[in-house]
Design a protein around this motif. Sequence first.
Motif, PDB file in Angstrom:
ATOM      1  N   GLN A  98      17.137   2.386   3.121  1.00 42.60           N
ATOM      2  CA  GLN A  98      16.319   3.587   3.121  1.00 42.60           C
ATOM      3  C   GLN A  98      15.144   3.386   2.167  1.00 42.60           C
ATOM      4  O   GLN A  98      15.324   3.103   0.990  1.00 42.60           O
ATOM      5  CB  GLN A  98      17.143   4.788   2.669  1.00 42.60           C
ATOM      6  N   VAL A  99      13.936   3.526   2.688  1.00 44.18           N
ATOM      7  CA  VAL A  99      12.719   3.323   1.903  1.00 44.18           C
ATOM      8  C   VAL A  99      11.985   4.640   1.777  1.00 44.18           C
ATOM      9  O   VAL A  99      11.793   5.352   2.773  1.00 44.18           O
ATOM     10  CB  VAL A  99      11.812   2.270   2.565  1.00 44.18           C
ATOM     11  N   ILE A 100      11.576   4.975   0.559  1.00 43.57           N
ATOM     12  CA  ILE A 100      10.865   6.226   0.343  1.00 43.57           C
ATOM     13  C   ILE A 100       9.368   5.971   0.226  1.00 43.57           C
ATOM     14  O   ILE A 100       8.922   4.917  -0.215  1.00 43.57           O
ATOM     15  CB  ILE A 100      11.381   6.952  -0.915  1.00 43.57           C
ATOM     16  N   SER A 101       8.585   6.965   0.660  1.00 44.04           N
ATOM     17  CA  SER A 101       7.130   6.940   0.610  1.00 44.04           C
ATOM     18  C   SER A 101       6.524   5.825   1.441  1.00 44.04           C
ATOM     19  O   SER A 101       5.597   5.141   1.025  1.00 44.04           O
ATOM     20  CB  SER A 101       6.623   6.825  -0.842  1.00 44.04           C
ATOM     21  N   VAL A 102       7.032   5.646   2.647  1.00 40.53           N
ATOM     22  CA  VAL A 102       6.470   4.646   3.548  1.00 40.53           C
ATOM     23  C   VAL A 102       5.340   5.266   4.359  1.00 40.53           C
ATOM     24  O   VAL A 102       5.518   6.313   4.971  1.00 40.53           O
ATOM     25  CB  VAL A 102       7.547   4.108   4.511  1.00 40.53           C
ATOM     26  N   PRO A 103       4.155   4.655   4.377  1.00 45.55           N
ATOM     27  CA  PRO A 103       3.043   5.225   5.141  1.00 45.55           C
ATOM     28  C   PRO A 103       3.164   4.939   6.621  1.00 45.55           C
ATOM     29  O   PRO A 103       3.890   4.045   7.039  1.00 45.55           O
ATOM     30  CB  PRO A 103       1.835   4.496   4.555  1.00 45.55           C
ATOM     31  N   LYS A 104       2.433   5.696   7.403  1.00 43.39           N
ATOM     32  CA  LYS A 104       2.330   5.394   8.827  1.00 43.39           C
ATOM     33  C   LYS A 104       1.532   4.114   8.992  1.00 43.39           C
ATOM     34  O   LYS A 104       0.518   3.906   8.340  1.00 43.39           O
ATOM     35  CB  LYS A 104       1.620   6.538   9.547  1.00 43.39           C
ATOM     36  N   LYS A 105       1.977   3.229   9.884  1.00 44.12           N
ATOM     37  CA  LYS A 105       1.244   1.990  10.147  1.00 44.12           C
ATOM     38  C   LYS A 105       0.336   2.167  11.368  1.00 44.12           C
ATOM     39  O   LYS A 105       0.704   2.822  12.336  1.00 44.12           O
ATOM     40  CB  LYS A 105       2.218   0.846  10.420  1.00 44.12           C
ATOM     41  N   ALA A 106      -0.832   1.569  11.294  1.00 42.90           N
ATOM     42  CA  ALA A 106      -1.682   1.489  12.467  1.00 42.90           C
ATOM     43  C   ALA A 106      -1.027   0.538  13.460  1.00 42.90           C
ATOM     44  O   ALA A 106      -0.182  -0.275  13.088  1.00 42.90           O
ATOM     45  CB  ALA A 106      -3.066   0.984  12.071  1.00 42.90           C
ATOM     46  N   PRO A 107      -1.382   0.610  14.750  1.00 42.65           N
ATOM     47  CA  PRO A 107      -0.746  -0.261  15.754  1.00 42.65           C
ATOM     48  C   PRO A 107      -0.794  -1.736  15.402  1.00 42.65           C
ATOM     49  O   PRO A 107       0.112  -2.481  15.714  1.00 42.65           O
ATOM     50  CB  PRO A 107      -1.559   0.040  17.016  1.00 42.65           C
ATOM     51  N   ASP A 108      -1.875  -2.173  14.723  1.00 39.36           N
ATOM     52  CA  ASP A 108      -1.984  -3.589  14.386  1.00 39.36           C
ATOM     53  C   ASP A 108      -1.540  -3.872  12.963  1.00 39.36           C
ATOM     54  O   ASP A 108      -1.904  -4.882  12.372  1.00 39.36           O
ATOM     55  CB  ASP A 108      -3.426  -4.068  14.567  1.00 39.36           C
ATOM     56  N   ALA A 156      -2.939   1.338   0.350  1.00 36.39           N
ATOM     57  CA  ALA A 156      -1.890   2.264   0.761  1.00 36.39           C
ATOM     58  C   ALA A 156      -2.435   3.525   1.409  1.00 36.39           C
ATOM     59  O   ALA A 156      -3.570   3.910   1.190  1.00 36.39           O
ATOM     60  CB  ALA A 156      -1.054   2.646  -0.453  1.00 36.39           C
ATOM     61  N   TYR A 157      -1.595   4.168   2.192  1.00 35.89           N
ATOM     62  CA  TYR A 157      -1.895   5.489   2.725  1.00 35.89           C
ATOM     63  C   TYR A 157      -1.294   6.582   1.846  1.00 35.89           C
ATOM     64  O   TYR A 157      -1.619   7.747   1.982  1.00 35.89           O
ATOM     65  CB  TYR A 157      -1.262   5.657   4.119  1.00 35.89           C
ATOM     66  N   TRP A 158      -0.334   6.218   1.045  1.00 35.80           N
ATOM     67  CA  TRP A 158       0.451   7.216   0.344  1.00 35.80           C
ATOM     68  C   TRP A 158      -0.280   7.735  -0.894  1.00 35.80           C
ATOM     69  O   TRP A 158      -1.184   7.101  -1.419  1.00 35.80           O
ATOM     70  CB  TRP A 158       1.818   6.651  -0.036  1.00 35.80           C
ATOM     71  N   THR A 159       0.154   8.873  -1.407  1.00 36.28           N
ATOM     72  CA  THR A 159      -0.508   9.515  -2.540  1.00 36.28           C
ATOM     73  C   THR A 159       0.364   9.504  -3.770  1.00 36.28           C
ATOM     74  O   THR A 159      -0.118   9.259  -4.872  1.00 36.28           O
ATOM     75  CB  THR A 159      -0.857  10.983  -2.195  1.00 36.28           C
ATOM     76  N   HIS A 160       1.651   9.779  -3.627  1.00 36.35           N
ATOM     77  CA  HIS A 160       2.494  10.030  -4.800  1.00 36.35           C
ATOM     78  C   HIS A 160       3.128   8.776  -5.378  1.00 36.35           C
ATOM     79  O   HIS A 160       3.238   8.622  -6.578  1.00 36.35           O
ATOM     80  CB  HIS A 160       3.581  11.057  -4.449  1.00 36.35           C
ATOM     81  N   THR A 161       3.572   7.872  -4.550  1.00 33.63           N
ATOM     82  CA  THR A 161       4.222   6.665  -5.042  1.00 33.63           C
ATOM     83  C   THR A 161       4.145   5.589  -3.977  1.00 33.63           C
ATOM     84  O   THR A 161       3.942   5.883  -2.802  1.00 33.63           O
ATOM     85  CB  THR A 161       5.688   6.931  -5.418  1.00 33.63           C
ATOM     86  N   ARG A 162       4.292   4.351  -4.365  1.00 30.94           N
ATOM     87  CA  ARG A 162       4.292   3.264  -3.405  1.00 30.94           C
ATOM     88  C   ARG A 162       5.677   3.135  -2.760  1.00 30.94           C
ATOM     89  O   ARG A 162       6.661   3.605  -3.311  1.00 30.94           O
ATOM     90  CB  ARG A 162       3.908   1.970  -4.117  1.00 30.94           C
ATOM     91  N   PRO A 163       5.745   2.483  -1.593  1.00 30.92           N
ATOM     92  CA  PRO A 163       7.051   2.327  -0.930  1.00 30.92           C
ATOM     93  C   PRO A 163       8.081   1.680  -1.853  1.00 30.92           C
ATOM     94  O   PRO A 163       7.818   0.662  -2.481  1.00 30.92           O
ATOM     95  CB  PRO A 163       6.729   1.433   0.267  1.00 30.92           C
ATOM     96  N   TYR A 164       9.261   2.278  -1.895  1.00 33.05           N
ATOM     97  CA  TYR A 164      10.233   1.949  -2.929  1.00 33.05           C
ATOM     98  C   TYR A 164      11.626   2.180  -2.374  1.00 33.05           C
ATOM     99  O   TYR A 164      11.862   3.141  -1.641  1.00 33.05           O
ATOM    100  CB  TYR A 164       9.966   2.867  -4.124  1.00 33.05           C
ATOM    101  N   VAL A 165      12.550   1.284  -2.706  1.00 33.96           N
ATOM    102  CA  VAL A 165      13.949   1.474  -2.336  1.00 33.96           C
ATOM    103  C   VAL A 165      14.713   1.957  -3.560  1.00 33.96           C
ATOM    104  O   VAL A 165      14.759   1.286  -4.591  1.00 33.96           O
ATOM    105  CB  VAL A 165      14.578   0.150  -1.834  1.00 33.96           C
ATOM    106  N   PHE A 166      15.261   3.161  -3.462  1.00 33.93           N
ATOM    107  CA  PHE A 166      16.190   3.649  -4.485  1.00 33.93           C
ATOM    108  C   PHE A 166      17.159   4.553  -3.743  1.00 33.93           C
ATOM    109  O   PHE A 166      16.927   5.745  -3.582  1.00 33.93           O
ATOM    110  CB  PHE A 166      15.482   4.413  -5.606  1.00 33.93           C
ATOM    111  N   SER A 167      18.206   3.960  -3.248  1.00 34.60           N
ATOM    112  CA  SER A 167      19.093   4.717  -2.366  1.00 34.60           C
ATOM    113  C   SER A 167      20.534   4.298  -2.558  1.00 34.60           C
ATOM    114  O   SER A 167      20.832   3.184  -2.997  1.00 34.60           O
ATOM    115  CB  SER A 167      18.691   4.500  -0.893  1.00 34.60           C
TER     116      SER A 167
END
Length: 361
Positions: A98-108, A156-167
């Motif tokens: 489970q990854v938190i703060s993952v942005p939407k990816k463009a098709p490419d 990045a697309y995200w605002t609050h934090t970078r993609p991170y695993v803490f689960s």
Amino acid sequence: MKRRTTTIFLAVLAVQPGVRVDGAGGWSVCELSKPVESEAKHALERFTSSLPPALFRERYVDQRPALLSGEAVPPQNDPAQYWSRSGMLASFGSQSIQVISVPKKAPDGLTGEKVPEAELKATTDPNANKGVRGKPVTMAISAFVDDYLGCPHRPAYWTHTRPYVFSGARALLRLLEYRPPLIMSQTRPSKEFAASMVHNSSTAVSRAGGAGAGAGGAHFVYIEYLSMGGVGTGLKYHRHQEAWTEVMYGRKLWLLHEPKCTMEQIWPDVAPQCPKGRCEVFYGVPPASHTGDGLVLDTYLNTILPKLPDRGTSNNTCLEKPQVVIQNAGEVLYLPARWWHFTYNLDDTVGVTMHVLTKVK
């Protein structure tokens, strides 16, 4: 028993920042930012020699944090086997996390362009809104490592934090053959550990300080979390039950404040996101001090932390700089319940956090 207090403690690695090195398990080692480097005073007692569990309970448990390394935390795991980059990808690359703060990816793939929030809300992609507000996304370990680790971090697309695993990852940690630090098992014994000690030898129980001794013979329940993230990943100030964190590879920055402090004192801009003393780590609007497209964690480190009064220069430590600690690979940080903490990974960092939830007679 060796211990050191209030000393500068920076891990110096003779490698170029941003490259993968064997000594770091093949993970990327990143360059410290100047604000972090200038503030990184080691404010905790750091034990490097054998530490009797009874003494640790007496001086630290339920009282104050401590950092343990060397003989104080004899190896319970072989980091190179499963925790190195090659070992983890070879054995568990296809495992889901489970990854938190993952942005939407463009098709490419990642383009580095920010996606307007209105567009995210309008899309039919079920994962599109995930990450914008911190909701977890399921992906393979190999995909997470390829897309989001390394330094410098990707746009990045995200605002609050970078993609991170803490689960929570009990099943995966069993596959990784993870065993908690011995001093934790001796100080806060699980039912299984206490039973194994009694089964092996009554002398062993005595040597361990009496599994459950000092706790009324109680057994403790753990919740295990896998932690994995690149430079700049982490969590804003928050607090919870007692925790033990072990870093296998990488470095983790900790900013600590005592339980008596309030979020209004520590970081007033985010206090509205902390109803009843519990910080909303990923949701809500950015704080007033957060400007531009930077990240909230970086805003605090780069603009707020350097301006705070030095610790011990006023009559209220809650209004001063926090205790600033860099935890290195092979070290264990003990954090009592209710201590405020802000975490920030300084390299590709992998490790485990154990929360001690309850005790059962």
